[in-house]
Design an enzyme around this catalytic site. Structure first.
Site, PDB file in Angstrom:
ATOM      1  CG  HIS A  91       2.841  40.092   0.351  1.00  7.84           C
ATOM      2  ND1 HIS A  91       3.262  39.183  -0.558  1.00  7.84           N
ATOM      3  CD2 HIS A  91       2.213  41.166  -0.128  1.00  7.84           C
ATOM      4  CE1 HIS A  91       2.858  39.915  -1.865  1.00  7.84           C
ATOM      5  NE2 HIS A  91       2.141  40.668  -1.549  1.00  7.84           N
ATOM      6  CG  ASN A 117       3.014  40.094  -6.513  1.00  8.59           C
ATOM      7  OD1 ASN A 117       3.591  40.072  -5.336  1.00  8.59           O
ATOM      8  ND2 ASN A 117       1.911  40.737  -6.665  1.00  8.59           N
ATOM      9  CE1 TYR A 123       3.913  48.730  -1.204  1.00 11.98           C
ATOM     10  CE2 TYR A 123       5.138  46.781  -0.478  1.00 11.98           C
ATOM     11  CZ  TYR A 123       4.121  47.410  -1.393  1.00 11.98           C
ATOM     12  OH  TYR A 123       3.566  46.551  -2.115  1.00 11.98           O
TER      13      TYR A 123
HETATM   14 FE1  HDD Z   1       2.147  45.230  -1.754  1.00 16.04          FE
HETATM   15  C1  HDD Z   1       3.474  43.833   0.897  1.00 16.04           C
HETATM   16  C2  HDD Z   1       3.890  43.192  -3.771  1.00 16.04           C
HETATM   17  C3  HDD Z   1       0.340  46.444  -4.524  1.00 16.04           C
HETATM   18  C4  HDD Z   1       0.688  47.651   0.125  1.00 16.04           C
HETATM   19  N1  HDD Z   1       3.296  43.782  -1.316  1.00 16.04           N
HETATM   20  C5  HDD Z   1       4.045  43.525  -0.205  1.00 16.04           C
HETATM   21  C6  HDD Z   1       5.009  42.400  -0.526  1.00 16.04           C
HETATM   22  C7  HDD Z   1       5.092  42.261  -1.596  1.00 16.04           C
HETATM   23  C8  HDD Z   1       4.114  43.118  -2.390  1.00 16.04           C
HETATM   24  C9  HDD Z   1       6.031  41.169  -2.527  1.00 16.04           C
HETATM   25  C10 HDD Z   1       5.848  41.728   0.564  1.00 16.04           C
HETATM   26  C11 HDD Z   1       7.155  42.342   0.870  1.00 16.04           C
HETATM   27  C12 HDD Z   1       7.916  41.626   1.921  1.00 16.04           C
HETATM   28  O1  HDD Z   1       8.162  40.564   1.722  1.00 16.04           O
HETATM   29  O2  HDD Z   1       8.131  42.261   2.932  1.00 16.04           O
HETATM   30  N2  HDD Z   1       1.960  44.785  -3.584  1.00 16.04           N
HETATM   31  C13 HDD Z   1       2.941  43.861  -4.366  1.00 16.04           C
HETATM   32  C14 HDD Z   1       2.651  44.030  -5.884  1.00 16.04           C
HETATM   33  C15 HDD Z   1       1.716  44.965  -5.903  1.00 16.04           C
HETATM   34  C16 HDD Z   1       1.295  45.442  -4.482  1.00 16.04           C
HETATM   35  C17 HDD Z   1       3.385  43.286  -6.934  1.00 16.04           C
HETATM   36  C18 HDD Z   1       1.139  45.638  -7.205  1.00 16.04           C
HETATM   37  C19 HDD Z   1       1.531  45.361  -8.399  1.00 16.04           C
HETATM   38  N3  HDD Z   1       0.656  46.761  -2.037  1.00 16.04           N
HETATM   39  C20 HDD Z   1       0.135  47.345  -3.320  1.00 16.04           C
HETATM   40  C21 HDD Z   1      -0.768  48.271  -3.249  1.00 16.04           C
HETATM   41  C22 HDD Z   1      -0.602  48.570  -1.659  1.00 16.04           C
HETATM   42  C23 HDD Z   1       0.344  47.572  -1.066  1.00 16.04           C
HETATM   43  C24 HDD Z   1      -1.468  48.870  -4.120  1.00 16.04           C
HETATM   44  C25 HDD Z   1      -1.145  49.657  -1.043  1.00 16.04           C
HETATM   45  C26 HDD Z   1      -1.756  50.912  -1.541  1.00 16.04           C
HETATM   46  N4  HDD Z   1       2.006  45.784   0.299  1.00 16.04           N
HETATM   47  C27 HDD Z   1       1.305  46.780   0.682  1.00 16.04           C
HETATM   48  C28 HDD Z   1       1.751  46.618   2.212  1.00 16.04           C
HETATM   49  C29 HDD Z   1       2.700  45.730   2.371  1.00 16.04           C
HETATM   50  C30 HDD Z   1       2.909  44.968   1.117  1.00 16.04           C
HETATM   51  C31 HDD Z   1       0.417  46.948   3.063  1.00 16.04           C
HETATM   52  C32 HDD Z   1       2.488  44.951   3.700  1.00 16.04           C
HETATM   53  C33 HDD Z   1       3.727  44.693   4.361  1.00 16.04           C
HETATM   54  C34 HDD Z   1       4.411  45.570   3.838  1.00 16.04           C
HETATM   55  O3  HDD Z   1       3.985  46.214   2.798  1.00 16.04           O
HETATM   56  O4  HDD Z   1       5.755  45.752   4.242  1.00 16.04           O
HETATM   57  O5  HDD Z   1       2.272  48.173   2.386  1.00 16.04           O
END
Ligand code: HDD
Length: 709
Positions: free
Chosen positions: A92, A165, A379
């Site tokens: 993202h 999402n 996160y």
């Molecule tokens: Fe995630 C970012 C949505 C599963 C780990 N995720 C991130 C963002 C969104 C989502 C919208 C961007 C937020 C922003 O604008 O800063 N992610 C989802 C959805 C998931 C999902 C809807 C499943 C239903 N994500 C998911 C899992 C993991 C992560 C299973 C880890 C175990 N996601 C992350 C992250 C991020 C992230 C690596 C990257 C940057 C951040 O968090 O701040 O931690």
């Protein structure tokens, strides 16, 4: 001239269209935000506050002489510059944000005690960040991808982040697979290709080996993955959450955002071209809509399942690869969100905002969805390296509006100066402050839902998570014929880019054949592969067999053509009165007409006057518009211009609503249809508006195939 200015009005002008209540809240919030810096009328200074006399020349021994190390002004400026970048988000990374507010439709105390859902008078500020998943920060907006839809509610009881999402399910069922999935979809490690897309071997290798991804992959191959606008996307919390009322009664809920602008997409050909012609297409669209006062609006809804009904469905509520069909549990609307203020600074706000699904408030709680549970950790952890330490909650955009006192101290970049001697609890030295608040008190402290757990510690996937194809089938079979064709084409395009035939064949045989044999056969034919005779998995086939709510066609929106962009093609000889009529009629419907000329220079009207234009047809091609109108007097000029003809034919091919003159129609070799209208402006505008409301002239698809792109 009546052309609407492309120069968007400044903030304050747009704010003029806000309700007085909202304008007051915005003003109040901004007056609290002392960290917003405005340099108007201020002297240029160093970071230490010293006024700078010369910002053009470094300190040297003589005009041509050696530079001097003592130049603290040069050193400070260069040092700061050298460290301007922070790591981008691991996923993202490409995103865009906006401020706005949430307002509850009423008191939802029966469902939840969350304060922001009790009072329709209360305005809760929000910050939203939309994103793509795969591409880096500078990648294109219109790639085929899932879109992030993350909302931070700054409630009086603390921040609540709904990090969802634009699709209601996910690729995997357990967080332990997230790094594998992300490694597979990201650009391949040896050559860092492709940027922003999933059409490559490692992605299809992984998903063809992991059948639980089948449902989400078919969503990603649908038009949902190429939205027309961030304003025209649904949002979903994906996981099952809980809501708890003051009596401690919990219900399972699934969160939904329903856009009043409708759910619409671009065509794949448009998406690819836009990626080159306007990398910032979605970003710009949202920004301009807010600047011009077309504030996008979503309704927040929940599907509510009483705790007692947890096992009522033929899928598991804890499985994030499943949705609850709206035919089984309708969406109850709780309130609305309006986005009405653009950020002042992209980095400080959109880049530094830190969401976490673990940021919840009293009245909301988690379920045991194993994907959600992993996210609760991930996160906060990622912010520590991305934002440089555990004090990221002190960055202005992340600060709650609720007071925030604790015994947490120090660490990198600490901003707060904590007074007092006791940084522990309990204490007697500082009078025991800050103290706990029992949950039962007014505005009580957070209490986790008391769920009884009696189980073996075990690494196992629940059998109830085992049906991977019924809902993927439900999705495909709920699509209109047009949407089904788009899905077939998307799989064919993506798999066509996969180098290894074994992977293509595996996706067709092991995944698509289990979803729908018609889909598998069509994709196999496009790839030149043998068609599977039948799926290998005995698919249960859930109920219902079709869900209308899954088709975008069921979500036309209710704001008409408000905020839709309409191209008005002008050239030498144009009749000014005709332009005037068209523009006024479109503006009366709150659309955004733009005058496009052969170049950016004014054109000469039939009565010899100069008519300023907003842009040239080359500068803003037809893919950037929702409809095209041609006023009187320009037939000949347009028919003899290659650029204009391309503009019109491309608009036709992309199923845009159009108003043309008879002569132009015949010189382009096109035929009238439901959305290709012959003008006289007055008669045709009504039908044109209707066609733009329909988003695309779907009936034209077969005829448009024959027109070269
Ligand atoms: Fe995630 C970012 C949505 C599963 C780990 N995720 C991130 C963002 C969104 C989502 C919208 C961007 C937020 C922003 O604008 O800063 N992610 C989802 C959805 C998931 C999902 C809807 C499943 C239903 N994500 C998911 C899992 C993991 C992560 C299973 C880890 C175990 N996601 C992350 C992250 C991020 C992230 C690596 C990257 C940057 C951040 O968090 O701040 O931690």
């Amino acid at each position: 001239m009546p052309s609407k200015k492309t120069d968007a009005p400044k903030h304050s002008e747009a704010a003029g269209t806000q309700t007085p209540d909202r304008a007051n809240t915005n003003a109040k919030l901004q007056s609290l935000e002392t960290f917003r810096s405005d340099a108007t009328g201020q002297a240029l200074r160093t970071n230490q506050g010293v006024k700078i006399a010369d910002n053009q020349n470094s300190l040297k021994a003589g005009a041509r002489g050696a530079s001097l190390l003592e130049d603290f002004i040069l050193r400070e400026k260069i040092t700061h510059f050298d460290h301007e970048r922070i790591p981008e988000r691991i996923v993202h990374a490409r995103g865009t944000g906006a401020h706005g507010y949430f307002q509850s439709y009423g008191c939802h105390a029966e469902l939840t005690k969350a304060g922001f859902l009790q009072d329709p008078e209360k305005i809760t500020p929000v910050f939203v960040r939309f994103s793509t998943v795969q591409g880096p920060r500078g990648s294109a907006d219109t790639v085929r991808d899932v879109r992030g839809f993350a909302v931070k509610f700054y409630t009086d009881e603390g921040n609540f982040d709904l990090v969802g999402n634009n699709m209601p399910v996910f690729f995997i069922q357990d967080a332990i697979k997230f790094p594998d999935f992300v490694h597979a979809v990201k650009p391949e490690p040896h050559n860092e290709m492709p940027t922003g897309g999933s059409a490559h071997d490692t992605f299809w290798d992984f998903v063809s080996l992991v059948p639980e991804s089948a449902h989400m992959v078919i969503w990603a191959m649908s038009d949902r993955a190429i939205p027309r606008s961030l304003r025209m996307m649904e949002g979903f919390g994906v996981h099952t959450f809980r809501m708890i009322n003051t009596e401690g009664v919990a219900s399972f809920v699934k969160f939904h955002w329903k856009p009043r602008q409708g759910v619409h997409s671009v065509l794949w050909d448009e998406a690819q071209k836009l990626a080159g012609k306007d990398t910032d297409y979605h970003r710009r669209d949202l920004w301009e809509a807010i600047e011009t006062g077309d504030y996008p609006e979503w309704e927040l809804g929940v599907q509510i399942v009483p705790e007692a009904d947890e096992h009522r469905f033929d899928f598991d509520l804890l499985d994030p690869t499943k949705l609850i069909p709206e035919e089984l549990v309708p969406v109850t609307k709780l309130g609305k969100m309006v986005l009405d203020r653009n950020p002042d600074n992209f980095f400080a706000e959109t880049e530094q905002v830190a969401f976490c699904p673990g940021h919840i408030v009293p009245g909301i709680d988690f379920s045991n969805d194993p994907l959600l549970q992993g996210r609760l950790f991930s996160y906060t952890d990622t912010q520590i390296s991305r934002l440089g330490g555990p004090n990221f909650h002190e960055i202005p955009i992340n600060r709650p509006v609720a007071p925030n006192h604790s015994s947490q101290r120090d660490a990198m970049h600490r901003m707060t100066i904590d007074k007092g001697r006791a940084s522990y609890e309990p204490n007697s030295i500082d009078g025991g402050w800050p103290k706990e608040t029992p949950p039962a008190a007014q505005d009580g402290g957070f209490e986790s839902y008391q769920e009884r757990i009696d189980a073996h510690k075990i690494r196992q996937r629940s059998e109830s998570f085992g049906d991977h194809f019924s809902q993927a089938r439900l999705f495909f079979q709920s699509m209109s014929p047009t949407e089904q064709q788009h899905i077939i084409k998307a799989y064919s395009f993506e798999l066509g880019k996969v180098e290894r035939e074994t992977i293509r064949q595996r996706e067709v045989n092991e995944i698509l054949a289990n979803i729908d044999l018609k889909l598998a056969t069509a994709v196999a034919a496009n790839l030149g592969l043998p068609a599977p005779k039948q799926g290998r998995v005995q698919v249960k086939g859930g109920k219902p067999a079709q869900s209308k709510a899954l088709s975008q066609m069921s979500h036309p929106g209710d704001v008409g053509i408000k905020g839709r962009k309409i191209a008005v093609l002008v050239a030498e000889g144009v009749e000014a009165a005709s332009v005037d009529k068209l523009v006024k009629a479109l503006e009366a419907k709150s659309a955004r007409p733009m005058l496009l000329g052969p170049t950016s220079a004014p054109v000469k009207t039939a009565d010899g006057k100069p008519l300023p234009v907003d842009a040239s047809m080359e500068g803003m091609p037809s893919i950037m518009f929702d409809g095209i109108v041609v006023p009187k007097g320009v037939d000949k000029a347009l028919a003899s211009s290659g650029v204009a003809k391309h503009f019109l034919l491309e608009g036709y091919k992309h199923l845009k609503a159009m108003v043309l003159t008879k002569d132009l129609l015949s010189s382009l070799g096109l035929k009238e249809d439901k959305g290709l209208l012959l003008g006289d402006e007055q008669k045709s505008v009504g039908a044109f508006v209707k066609a733009v409301e329909g988003h695309r002239v779907w009936e034209r698809e077969a005829a448009a195939e024959a027109v070269p792109a």
